[in-house]
Structures are given as C-alpha cells and as structure tokens.
Design a protein around this motif. Sequence first.
Motif, short mmCIF file in Angstrom:
data_model
loop_
_atom_site.label_atom_id
_atom_site.label_comp_id
_atom_site.label_asym_id
_atom_site.label_seq_id
_atom_site.Cartn_x
_atom_site.Cartn_y
_atom_site.Cartn_z
N LEU A 80 37.69 43.87 45.53
CA LEU A 80 38.57 43.14 44.63
C LEU A 80 37.84 42.58 43.41
CD1 LEU A 80 40.84 41.28 47.21
CD2 LEU A 80 41.37 43.34 45.88
N GLY A 83 37.73 46.31 41.52
CA GLY A 83 38.77 47.32 41.62
C GLY A 83 38.24 48.68 42.04
N TRP A 204 46.51 41.50 41.37
CA TRP A 204 45.12 41.70 40.97
C TRP A 204 44.99 41.76 39.45
CZ3 TRP A 204 42.40 45.70 38.52
CH2 TRP A 204 41.01 45.68 38.68
N ARG A 205 45.92 42.43 38.80
CA ARG A 205 45.89 42.49 37.33
C ARG A 205 46.10 41.12 36.71
NH1 ARG A 205 49.52 48.00 36.52
NH2 ARG A 205 47.78 49.46 36.26
N ARG A 208 42.19 38.32 39.38
CA ARG A 208 41.38 38.77 40.51
C ARG A 208 40.99 37.60 41.40
NH1 ARG A 208 37.31 43.22 37.60
NH2 ARG A 208 38.91 44.17 36.28
N THR A 211 43.87 36.38 43.54
CA THR A 211 44.17 37.35 44.60
C THR A 211 43.18 37.23 45.73
OG1 THR A 211 45.12 38.87 42.97
CG2 THR A 211 44.50 39.80 45.10
#
Length: 221
Positions: A80, A83, A204-205, A208, A211
């Motif tokens: 994470l 990505g 996530w976008r 980060r 998340t």
Amino acid sequence: MPTFCPPLARATALLAVAMLVSGCGLHRVARGDANAAAARQPGHVLVAGRINYVIDGRVKAPYGAFRPAWPAPFVSATRLETGDTHASPAVADADGAFVWELPPGHYVISRIGCGTFSDDTYIAWPRVAFRVPADAPRVYLGHLRLLGTSYREAYTDSAGKPREYGGVRYRFEVVDEGARQGWKTSPMFVRGDMPIGESLLNAWRASREATIARIFGAPPR
C-alpha cells in the motif's frame, strides 16, 4: 489436463491492474533462504510462513501440476505504500511453506491461486493483510488456511430445464505455528470490513495513509 498459473503480467486482480495503469510496478517475489540471517536483496526482509488449501476438512498438499493434485497456491499482494504488486509462485508443493524476500510495508492480498474466477483454486480478494516490519531481518507471518466447503446447487435455465452448478466457498483463518528463534512474529490477519477491488483503489487514491490506518490501525504516536 495440466493446471498452471498465468504469466505474472496477467496475474493481478482489479486493484493491481489499475495501479499498473497508474504507473506502479509488478514484481516477482524472490525466493528466500530460510537458513539465512537476512535477505539477500538490500532493503528487503525475509518473510516466512505457510499457506494451504483445506477443502472439506482435507489439506490438499502435497501439490502438483496435474489433476487430481491441486496447484500450490500462487499469491499476489499489493504494497500500500507504493501500489506495487508482488507476485509469487514460490510456495512449496510439499506443505505450502514459503520464504520470500519483500520490502517492508503494509500488504493486502489481492489474489490467491491459479486459473480464472470460475476455478475452485482461484480466490480474489480474500480480505487478508499483513505487515512486514522494518525493524527485524526475518519475519514470521503464520499459516494462512484457505478453508473451502464444496457445494452443489440446482436451478432451472431459461428453457425450463433443470441444471446444477457447484464450486467451493471459502473462509480464512491464520494459525500461529510458532516462529523459530530469531524470527519476529507479525501474523497475517483476516478483516471482514476491509475495502477490496474498486473500493480499495478509490480509497488508496484518496489517501494511502488513511487506507493503511483503516486496515491496520493508526500508527502509534
């Protein structure tokens, strides 16, 4: 028929594909040496554990390339922090053991198994995550058991004919089998409310850090 995993370039689920399009990378996980004091790759950590299919109460190991044997569980996980997707076929046929070399970070498993969505060996988004801490050269993740129950269900098709379909429904558990001396324990875990697929990608976008905190908990202050 032989059972095989697709090439690594196609071995990703929705999040991995989307992140690759966004410019993130796909990495084949290096097989580590369980007897080594640390990973061979600078900045990486030795990560060990086991993962096994347990179908109708029976462990499917030893694994093999041809039916009726099941293929060893291929694993694809997304880090994470970046990505990047890390994919590994390096799971032992004998007992599902693995030793990988991974960079530290927070990972979610996006895919387990070979084939396509219709195959009993394929599991998308099991809602399993793990953390690879940076403060230890060797980390034990535990034994992830893929607990499958076979089912058959009847239905009537559009022409009025009786049909039947079936497959395997899964749940997951992580068992601590005890790390060896010198290995730090950082167990995999199952979280039912973990965002997956497009929901995870959107979160996530957006952030980060948020998340990671949502899945793993807020870091200590």
